[in-house]
Write a protein that holds these residues in place. Structure first.
Motif, short mmCIF file in Angstrom:
data_model
loop_
_atom_site.label_atom_id
_atom_site.label_comp_id
_atom_site.label_asym_id
_atom_site.label_seq_id
_atom_site.Cartn_x
_atom_site.Cartn_y
_atom_site.Cartn_z
N LEU A 19 0.19 11.24 1.84
CA LEU A 19 -0.47 10.98 0.56
C LEU A 19 0.02 9.68 -0.08
O LEU A 19 -0.77 8.91 -0.63
CB LEU A 19 -0.26 12.15 -0.39
CG LEU A 19 -1.01 13.43 -0.06
CD1 LEU A 19 -0.57 14.55 -0.99
CD2 LEU A 19 -2.50 13.21 -0.15
N PHE A 20 1.31 9.43 -0.01
CA PHE A 20 1.88 8.22 -0.58
C PHE A 20 1.37 6.97 0.14
O PHE A 20 1.03 5.97 -0.49
CB PHE A 20 3.41 8.29 -0.51
CG PHE A 20 4.10 7.17 -1.24
CD1 PHE A 20 4.01 7.06 -2.61
CD2 PHE A 20 4.84 6.24 -0.54
CE1 PHE A 20 4.64 6.03 -3.28
CE2 PHE A 20 5.48 5.22 -1.19
CZ PHE A 20 5.39 5.10 -2.57
N THR A 54 -1.47 6.71 1.72
CA THR A 54 -2.87 6.56 1.34
C THR A 54 -2.99 5.92 -0.03
O THR A 54 -3.81 5.02 -0.24
CB THR A 54 -3.57 7.93 1.35
OG1 THR A 54 -3.38 8.54 2.62
CG2 THR A 54 -5.04 7.81 1.04
N PHE A 55 -2.17 6.36 -0.97
CA PHE A 55 -2.19 5.78 -2.31
C PHE A 55 -1.80 4.31 -2.29
O PHE A 55 -2.43 3.48 -2.97
CB PHE A 55 -1.26 6.57 -3.23
CG PHE A 55 -1.12 5.97 -4.60
CD1 PHE A 55 -2.16 6.06 -5.51
CD2 PHE A 55 0.05 5.32 -4.96
CE1 PHE A 55 -2.04 5.50 -6.76
CE2 PHE A 55 0.18 4.76 -6.21
CZ PHE A 55 -0.87 4.85 -7.11
N LEU A 56 -0.76 3.96 -1.53
CA LEU A 56 -0.34 2.56 -1.46
C LEU A 56 -1.42 1.68 -0.83
O LEU A 56 -1.63 0.54 -1.26
CB LEU A 56 0.96 2.44 -0.68
CG LEU A 56 2.21 2.90 -1.41
CD1 LEU A 56 3.43 2.73 -0.52
CD2 LEU A 56 2.39 2.16 -2.71
N THR A 57 -2.11 2.19 0.17
CA THR A 57 -3.20 1.43 0.78
C THR A 57 -4.32 1.19 -0.22
O THR A 57 -4.84 0.07 -0.32
CB THR A 57 -3.76 2.19 2.01
OG1 THR A 57 -2.69 2.44 2.91
CG2 THR A 57 -4.85 1.42 2.69
N PHE A 58 -4.67 2.22 -0.98
CA PHE A 58 -5.71 2.09 -2.00
C PHE A 58 -5.27 1.09 -3.08
O PHE A 58 -6.05 0.24 -3.50
CB PHE A 58 -5.99 3.46 -2.61
CG PHE A 58 -6.99 3.45 -3.72
CD1 PHE A 58 -8.33 3.21 -3.44
CD2 PHE A 58 -6.61 3.66 -5.02
CE1 PHE A 58 -9.27 3.19 -4.45
CE2 PHE A 58 -7.53 3.64 -6.04
CZ PHE A 58 -8.87 3.41 -5.76
N LEU A 59 -4.02 1.17 -3.52
CA LEU A 59 -3.50 0.26 -4.53
C LEU A 59 -3.47 -1.18 -4.02
O LEU A 59 -3.80 -2.11 -4.75
CB LEU A 59 -2.10 0.71 -4.94
CG LEU A 59 -1.49 0.03 -6.14
CD1 LEU A 59 -2.32 0.35 -7.38
CD2 LEU A 59 -0.06 0.50 -6.34
#
Length: 116
Positions: free
Chosen positions: A80-81, A83-88
């Motif tokens: 999840l982390f 995925t969030f970093l990629t989105f950010l």
């Protein structure tokens, strides 16, 4: 390498079909200490249709490990982390500006151009 790919194109689907057939045809139940254990493998039946074999505790554990996917809490949080970093990263490195906000590429200005 091409010969290996040619072999795997036939072998992997055949292996999956055999595995699926085994799941469908040989599923059976054992009740051990009040716990119902469902698994699948080829076996012989008794006259009343029950499996004609027994498993010990180690075999049940092996069958359980082979038939379940386990992801630990730390692994799921890491996924999840990431995925969030990629989105950010995608948001911060490729911002979308409307044309009226950026009349000159690279310069953010809301005032009108000077009149000469």
């Amino acid at each position: 390498m091409e010969k290996l790919r040619k072999y795997l194109r036939i072998a992997l689907p055949a292996l999956f079909i055999i595995y699926l057939g085994c799941l469908i045809a040989f599923t059976h139940v054992h009740i051990v200490n009040g716990v119902t254990i469902v698994h699948s493998h080829p076996y012989s039946k008794t006259d009343d249709g029950r499996p004609n074999h027994e498993h010990n505790y180690a075999v049940f554990q092996l069958l359980h490990q082979l038939s379940t996917i386990q992801i630990g809490g730390a692994t799921s949080i890491a996924i999840l982390f990431a995925t969030f970093l990629t989105f950010l990263y995608k948001l911060s490195c490729r911002p979308v500006y409307p044309d009226y906000l950026v009349p000159i590429k690279g310069k953010l200005s809301l005032r009108a151009p000077p009149v000469a």
